[in-house]
Design a protein around this motif. Structure first.
Motif, PDB file in Angstrom:
ATOM      1  N   ALA A  44       0.845  -0.932  -0.183  1.00 25.73           N
ATOM      2  CA  ALA A  44      -0.027   0.060   0.023  1.00 25.73           C
ATOM      3  C   ALA A  44       0.792   1.202  -0.144  1.00 25.73           C
ATOM      4  N   ALA A  45       2.060   1.456   0.931  1.00 22.69           N
ATOM      5  CA  ALA A  45       2.549   2.189   0.533  1.00 22.69           C
ATOM      6  C   ALA A  45       3.521   2.810  -0.539  1.00 22.69           C
ATOM      7  N   SER A  46       3.634   1.151  -1.267  1.00 28.27           N
ATOM      8  CA  SER A  46       4.410   1.275  -2.233  1.00 28.27           C
ATOM      9  C   SER A  46       3.278   2.113  -3.897  1.00 28.27           C
ATOM     10  N   SER A  47       2.471   1.707  -3.114  1.00 26.67           N
ATOM     11  CA  SER A  47       1.109   2.252  -4.591  1.00 26.67           C
ATOM     12  C   SER A  47       1.135   3.589  -4.221  1.00 26.67           C
ATOM     13  N   ILE A  48       0.907   4.561  -2.798  1.00 27.18           N
ATOM     14  CA  ILE A  48       1.033   4.866  -2.599  1.00 27.18           C
ATOM     15  C   ILE A  48       2.114   6.530  -2.856  1.00 27.18           C
ATOM     16  N   ILE A  49       2.867   6.084  -2.768  1.00 26.65           N
ATOM     17  CA  ILE A  49       4.626   7.141  -2.943  1.00 26.65           C
ATOM     18  C   ILE A  49       4.636   6.619  -4.542  1.00 26.65           C
ATOM     19  N   SER A  50       4.077   5.186  -5.454  1.00 29.30           N
ATOM     20  CA  SER A  50       4.541   6.169  -6.528  1.00 29.30           C
ATOM     21  C   SER A  50       3.256   6.925  -6.653  1.00 29.30           C
ATOM     22  N   GLY A  51       1.917   7.232  -6.371  1.00 25.96           N
ATOM     23  CA  GLY A  51       1.218   8.100  -7.024  1.00 25.96           C
ATOM     24  C   GLY A  51       1.289   9.539  -6.425  1.00 25.96           C
ATOM     25  N   LEU A  52       2.134   9.243  -5.407  1.00 23.61           N
ATOM     26  CA  LEU A  52       2.292  10.356  -4.789  1.00 23.61           C
ATOM     27  C   LEU A  52       3.556  11.209  -5.539  1.00 23.61           C
ATOM     28  N   LEU A  53       3.935   9.762  -6.390  1.00 22.98           N
ATOM     29  CA  LEU A  53       5.340  10.936  -7.448  1.00 22.98           C
ATOM     30  C   LEU A  53       4.709  11.395  -9.011  1.00 22.98           C
ATOM     31  N   HIS A  54       4.394  10.252  -9.184  1.00 15.77           N
ATOM     32  CA  HIS A  54       3.249  10.963 -10.338  1.00 15.77           C
ATOM     33  C   HIS A  54       2.935  12.070 -10.307  1.00 15.77           C
ATOM     34  N   SER A  55       2.326  11.989  -9.497  1.00 17.20           N
ATOM     35  CA  SER A  55       1.897  13.766  -9.031  1.00 17.20           C
ATOM     36  C   SER A  55       2.868  14.815  -8.876  1.00 17.20           C
ATOM     37  N   LEU A  56       3.553  14.867  -8.976  1.00 13.80           N
ATOM     38  CA  LEU A  56       4.930  15.383  -8.454  1.00 13.80           C
ATOM     39  C   LEU A  56       5.579  15.413  -9.234  1.00 13.80           C
TER      40      LEU A  56
END
Length: 155
Positions: free
Chosen positions: A135-147
């Motif tokens: 879940a953390a990996s998914s959230i971080i990759s989503g955050l990275l995509h947004s950034l």
């Protein structure tokens, strides 16, 4: 902006590391009796499905749970390290948004399984570190995509 230049590399390292842990660590613990429990990892689930004769389901789970997140992280890393547009940028703009839509599906499915196990009384189910890492990996990759989208601006 300076904070972003420090945070982005850390997140680029953390996301694949947490994905790897999410793939190999147990996702959930099922206790069906006081002395019997199971703690499968995501890879063990795929292998079990394959060996159990559910090749199509194993392939779908492997594709959505392992291959697509890896492709998304590769796309994000390529975009983050690219110096100027090109094919990496095209892949990032066209493909990564579609991959992002599948990011949390596995986490939600495991949550549904846990809720179903608890409400039916068939077993007690408890989350394990693998689910939290995934879940953390998914959230971080989503955050990275947004950034990455914010940093690159309109194309």
């Amino acid at each position: 902006m300076r904070a972003l230049s420090i945070v982005r590399p850390a997140l680029l390292v953390a996301a694949p590391f947490l994905l790897a842990l999410g793939l190999i660590l147990p996702l959930v613990r099922f206790e069906t009796l006081y002395f019997f429990d199971q703690t499968p990892s995501l890879i063990e689930i795929v292998v079990s499905l394959w060996q159990g004769g559910d090749a199509l389901l194993a392939a779908i789970v492997a594709l959505v749970s392992i291959v697509l997140p890896l492709l998304k992280m590769i796309g994000i890393a390529a975009e983050a390290t690219a110096a100027g547009g090109g094919a990496g940028s095209l892949f990032y703009r066209r493909v990564v948004p579609h991959l992002s839509k599948w990011s949390m599906m596995d986490v939600l499915l495991v949550a549904i399984v846990i809720a179903a196990a608890k409400t039916t009384g068939l077993a007690d189910a408890f989350t394990q570190p693998g689910l939290w890492c995934y879940a953390a990996s998914s959230i971080i990759s989503g955050l990275l995509h947004s950034l990455m989208g914010d940093a690159s601006g309109p194309k």
